[in-house]
Every structure is written in structure tokens, then in C-alpha cells.
Design an enzyme around this catalytic site. Structure first.
Site, PDB file in Angstrom:
ATOM      1  N   HIS A  94       0.806  -1.224   0.000  1.00 19.70           N
ATOM      2  CA  HIS A  94       0.000   0.000   0.000  1.00 19.70           C
ATOM      3  C   HIS A  94       0.837   1.271   0.000  1.00 19.70           C
ATOM      4  O   HIS A  94       0.301   2.348   0.243  1.00 19.70           O
ATOM      5  CB  HIS A  94      -1.021   0.033   1.150  1.00 19.70           C
ATOM      6  CG  HIS A  94      -2.076  -1.007   1.023  1.00 19.70           C
ATOM      7  ND1 HIS A  94      -2.940  -1.070  -0.056  1.00 19.70           N
ATOM      8  CD2 HIS A  94      -2.403  -2.045   1.816  1.00 19.70           C
ATOM      9  CE1 HIS A  94      -3.756  -2.096   0.104  1.00 19.70           C
ATOM     10  NE2 HIS A  94      -3.448  -2.706   1.213  1.00 19.70           N
ATOM     11  N   ASP A 121       4.832  -0.979  -3.973  1.00 22.75           N
ATOM     12  CA  ASP A 121       3.929  -1.765  -4.816  1.00 22.75           C
ATOM     13  C   ASP A 121       4.442  -1.781  -6.260  1.00 22.75           C
ATOM     14  O   ASP A 121       4.458  -2.825  -6.917  1.00 22.75           O
ATOM     15  CB  ASP A 121       2.510  -1.193  -4.785  1.00 22.75           C
ATOM     16  CG  ASP A 121       1.755  -1.482  -3.495  1.00 22.75           C
ATOM     17  OD1 ASP A 121       2.296  -2.171  -2.606  1.00 22.75           O
ATOM     18  OD2 ASP A 121       0.609  -1.006  -3.380  1.00 22.75           O
TER      19      ASP A 121
END
Length: 160
Positions: A120, A125
Site C-alpha cells: 500500500h 507496490d
């Protein structure tokens, strides 16, 4: 970040000043605080820099429609053109790894033996998604898919 020959090269990272306070939910989910964003560029400045970095190259994201949708909306809001070519690692995972059942980024990354990451946070990511094309493209080559343009049309046939 730019992936060349399976290696991560150039990198781009920026926060965006939302010009409003973050909700407790967003702070809890991301660990990003209002203090971290106070000197960040505006949406238009950040998107302009991002588009210059991308320079027309194909993009990759996990659940790409979500991320691409945000970028598309932001570009529309500030008057920038954005019509990318992109690969969705979620769709690839669902088609190439149906045995997983769930295809969240951290689950797929663990299955592919990719390094642990801070889920997140966009940069972490992105680094993880940037590592996924190599194993996915190897799986696709085994199924006769050899170019980026062949991926989307082949999705319906990948599970067979």
C-alpha cells in the site's frame, strides 16, 4: 520505475499535495501523513513530471484499471492527455495462477518468490509489480504469447 531486460532502471517517485487534510483511514492504510505532503508538488506538477518520465512507454500495475483510472481522472482534471498502453498483473495472475484463489498483490508476490515489501505504498507496490513481468512473460511465452499486443486478446484463452 523502468524495467529493461528484467532489471529495474530509472525510478520516479513523488507525493502529491492533495490540498486538504488526509482522513484517518488513509493515514492508517498508507502511513502517509499531512506533514509528509505539505511541500509535495500539486497534482498538475506531479502528473506532468510523471508523464515526462513515462514518455509513452507501456505501464504495468496490479488492478491497473484502479490506478490508471485515478491517473486518467487527474489528467482530465488538470487538462493533460493520457491514453496509455498497460499490462495488468492482477489479470495476468488470475489467468496464469488460478490455483491461488485470491490474487492480491502480496499473495501473488509471495507465490512468485518476490522480496517482501511495504504493501500500500505506491513505490514499493510498483517495485513489486515491476518484478512480475519477467515470470509472467515466461509463462505467456510458454502459451504462445510473445508480444505486449497479444496479451489482452489472449486472456480469454489463457485458462484453457
Amino acid at each position: 520505475m523502468v524495467l529493461k531486460s528484467g532489471e529495474i532502471g530509472e525510478r520516479f517517485q513523488t507525493f502529491v499535495n492533495p490540498e486538504r487534510r488526509l482522513t484517518p483511514e488513509i493515514i492508517g492504510l498508507t502511513g502517509i501523513t499531512d506533514e509528509m505532503l505539505k511541500d509535495a508538488p500539486s497534482l498538475k506538477e506531479a502528473l506532468t513530471a510523471f508523464l515526462e518520465f513515462v514518455d509513452g512507454r507501456p505501464l504495468a500495475a496490479h488492478n491497473a484499471e484502479f490506478d490508471i483510472g485515478f491517473i486518467r481522472a487527474g489528467c482530465r482534471q488538470v487538462g493533460l492527455e493520457f491514453a496509455p498502453t498497460y499490462v495488468d498483473s492482477l489479470i495476468l495472475a488470475q489467468n496464469l495462477l488460478p490455483e491461488l484463489g485470491k490474487h492480491k498483490l502480496d499473495i501473488v508476490a509471495e507465490h512468485l518468490n518476490l522480496p517482501a515489501f511495504n504493501h500500500h505504498r505506491a513505490y514499493d507496490d510498483a517495485a513489486t509489480v515491476g518484478s512480475m513481468p519477467v515470470p509472467f512473460f515466461e509463462m505467456l511465452r510458454d502459451r504462445g504469447v510473445h508480444t505486449l499486443q497479444q496479451i489482452h486478446p489472449a486472456m480469454a484463452q489463457l485458462r484453457t
